[in-house]
Motif scaffolding. Structure first.
Motif, PDB file in Angstrom:
ATOM      1  N   GLN A 130      34.364  48.966  39.056  1.00 42.46           N
ATOM      2  CA  GLN A 130      33.669  47.738  39.441  1.00 42.46           C
ATOM      3  C   GLN A 130      32.540  47.405  38.478  1.00 42.46           C
ATOM      4  O   GLN A 130      32.053  46.277  38.464  1.00 42.46           O
ATOM      5  CB  GLN A 130      33.114  47.889  40.863  1.00 42.46           C
ATOM      6  N   TYR A 133      34.103  46.541  32.053  1.00 42.41           N
ATOM      7  CA  TYR A 133      34.897  45.404  31.567  1.00 42.41           C
ATOM      8  C   TYR A 133      35.927  45.952  30.585  1.00 42.41           C
ATOM      9  O   TYR A 133      35.591  46.733  29.694  1.00 42.41           O
ATOM     10  CB  TYR A 133      34.017  44.371  30.868  1.00 42.41           C
ATOM     11  N   ASP A 176      37.205  31.881  31.189  1.00 46.05           N
ATOM     12  CA  ASP A 176      37.925  32.898  31.973  1.00 46.05           C
ATOM     13  C   ASP A 176      37.107  34.186  32.092  1.00 46.05           C
ATOM     14  O   ASP A 176      37.109  34.844  33.142  1.00 46.05           O
ATOM     15  CB  ASP A 176      39.285  33.190  31.336  1.00 46.05           C
ATOM     16  N   VAL A 177      36.429  34.554  30.999  1.00 48.43           N
ATOM     17  CA  VAL A 177      35.580  35.747  31.035  1.00 48.43           C
ATOM     18  C   VAL A 177      34.450  35.542  32.045  1.00 48.43           C
ATOM     19  O   VAL A 177      34.138  36.425  32.844  1.00 48.43           O
ATOM     20  CB  VAL A 177      34.985  36.048  29.638  1.00 48.43           C
ATOM     21  N   GLU A 178      33.856  34.348  32.031  1.00 45.50           N
ATOM     22  CA  GLU A 178      32.779  34.037  32.967  1.00 45.50           C
ATOM     23  C   GLU A 178      33.257  34.135  34.416  1.00 45.50           C
ATOM     24  O   GLU A 178      32.573  34.701  35.276  1.00 45.50           O
ATOM     25  CB  GLU A 178      32.247  32.634  32.698  1.00 45.50           C
ATOM     26  N   GLN A 179      34.433  33.599  34.674  1.00 37.52           N
ATOM     27  CA  GLN A 179      34.976  33.643  36.031  1.00 37.52           C
ATOM     28  C   GLN A 179      35.265  35.076  36.457  1.00 37.52           C
ATOM     29  O   GLN A 179      35.011  35.468  37.603  1.00 37.52           O
ATOM     30  CB  GLN A 179      36.242  32.791  36.109  1.00 37.52           C
ATOM     31  N   GLU A 180      35.791  35.876  35.528  1.00 38.72           N
ATOM     32  CA  GLU A 180      36.120  37.264  35.844  1.00 38.72           C
ATOM     33  C   GLU A 180      34.872  38.077  36.179  1.00 38.72           C
ATOM     34  O   GLU A 180      34.892  38.940  37.068  1.00 38.72           O
ATOM     35  CB  GLU A 180      36.845  37.895  34.650  1.00 38.72           C
ATOM     36  N   LEU A 181      33.774  37.795  35.486  1.00 42.53           N
ATOM     37  CA  LEU A 181      32.537  38.542  35.690  1.00 42.53           C
ATOM     38  C   LEU A 181      31.681  37.968  36.804  1.00 42.53           C
ATOM     39  O   LEU A 181      30.629  38.526  37.126  1.00 42.53           O
ATOM     40  CB  LEU A 181      31.741  38.587  34.381  1.00 42.53           C
ATOM     41  N   ASP A 182      32.111  36.854  37.360  1.00 45.63           N
ATOM     42  CA  ASP A 182      31.427  36.238  38.494  1.00 45.63           C
ATOM     43  C   ASP A 182      29.984  35.935  38.109  1.00 45.63           C
ATOM     44  O   ASP A 182      29.723  35.370  37.076  1.00 45.63           O
ATOM     45  CB  ASP A 182      31.545  37.163  39.707  1.00 45.63           C
TER      46      ASP A 182
END
Length: 236
Positions: A130, A133, A176-182
Motif C-alpha cells: 500500500q 509504487y 493516470d499516475v495521479e489517479q492511481e496515487l489518489d
C-alpha cells in the motif's frame, strides 16, 4: 508478484533450496527470478536495480563477502529488501537482527519451515504494498517506497519518476499516475505531480522540493497550495 533471489556460492546448495522453495511458492504470484553466486555480485546487482527483488535468501558462510557483510552493504542503499539468512550454524542467528533480517533457515531447508516463513513474508509484503509504487520499463520492474519518490513529471509520451539518486522513465500518462496515487501526491502543474512530504518551500508560483524549484501553474495553484500547506503542517 513476489520476486525472490537466492545467494549462495555453492551451486548444490542453491539447487537444493530452489527445489524446496518451488514446492512452497504460489504459482503465478511468486517466482525465483535471480540467483547470485557471491555476495559481491548480489550487492553490485541490487544497487543498480532498486526494488526489483522483494525477498533474498542469503547464505551466511560464503567465500569473499560472507552473508552478514553482504547484508550490511545492502542495507547501506536498501532498507526494505526482505532478507532471510540460510545457515548451517545456529551461532550466526542473532547477528542477523543487526541487519534487519526477517528470519533464518537452517540447512537443509525443510518444507514446513519454508511454508511458514513465506506466510509471514506474504503478510509483510501485502502490508507494504500500500506504500509502494511499481513501474515497468525496458530495464525491468521497479518497486519504490512512496516516501522515496520526490515527484513525477511528464516528458512527451513518457513519465519520469524522480528520486534523490536517479530518474526512471516509463510509458504512461501523468493523469493516470495521479489517479492511481489518489491524494497522496499533489498536482502542481500539467507536467508535475509532487510528493508533499518533500516540499521545502511554497511560493506564489513555484514549489521548492528537495532543493529543486518546480513551477506551480495558476490552474492548480489554489488546490495545490491548500494541500501542500496541510501536508507541511502535518495534517494531510
Amino acid at each position: 508478484m513476489l520476486r525472490i533471489a537466492l545467494c549462495d556460492d555453492e551451486v548444490a546448495a542453491r539447487d537444493a533450496l530452489r527445489i524446496q522453495l518451488e514446492n512452497a511458492l504460489v504459482e503465478g504470484k511468486e517466482e525465483i527470478v535471480y540467483e547470485f553466486s557471491s555476495g559481491a555480485n548480489a550487492v553490485s546487482w541490487l544497487e543498480k536495480h532498486p526494488g526489483e527483488i522483494d525477498l533474498l535468501f542469503l547464505d551466511v558462510e560464503m567465500k569473499g563477502l560472507n552473508g552478514m557483510e553482504t547484508a550490511g552493504k545492502i542495507r547501506q542503499f536498501d532498507q526494505n529488501l526482505i532478507i532471510v539468512f540460510v545457515t548451517g550454524h545456529a551461532d550466526y542467528v542473532f547477528d542477523g537482527y543487526r541487519v534487519g533480517a526477517l528470519d533464518y533457515i537452517m540447512k537443509p531447508a525443510l518444507l514446513p519451515k519454508l511454508k511458514d516463513l513465506l506466510c509471514r513474508v506474504r503478510e509483510k509484503f501485502s502490508q507494504e504494498a500500500q506504500q509502494t509504487y511499481i513501474l515497468r520499463n525496458a530495464d525491468g520492474t521497479w518497486r519504490f517506497r512512496l516516501q522515496d519518490i520526490l515527484y513525477f513529471y511528464s516528458d512527451k509520451r513518457k513519465v519520469m519518476l524522480v528520486t534523490k539518486k536517479e530518474e526512471y522513465p516509463f510509458y504512461a500518462k501523468l493523469d493516470d499516475v495521479e489517479q492511481e496515487l489518489d491524494m497522496r501526491f499533489i498536482r502542481i502543474h500539467q507536467r508535475y505531480l509532487i510528493n508533499p512530504a518533500h516540499v521545502d518551500y511554497l511560493g506564489s508560483d513555484c514549489v521548492v522540493l528537495a532543493g529543486k524549484q518546480l513551477p506551480c501553474s495558476r490552474k492548480y495553484k489554489e488546490t495545490a497550495t491548500a494541500q501542500i500547506a496541510r501536508s507541511m503542517l502535518g495534517g494531510l
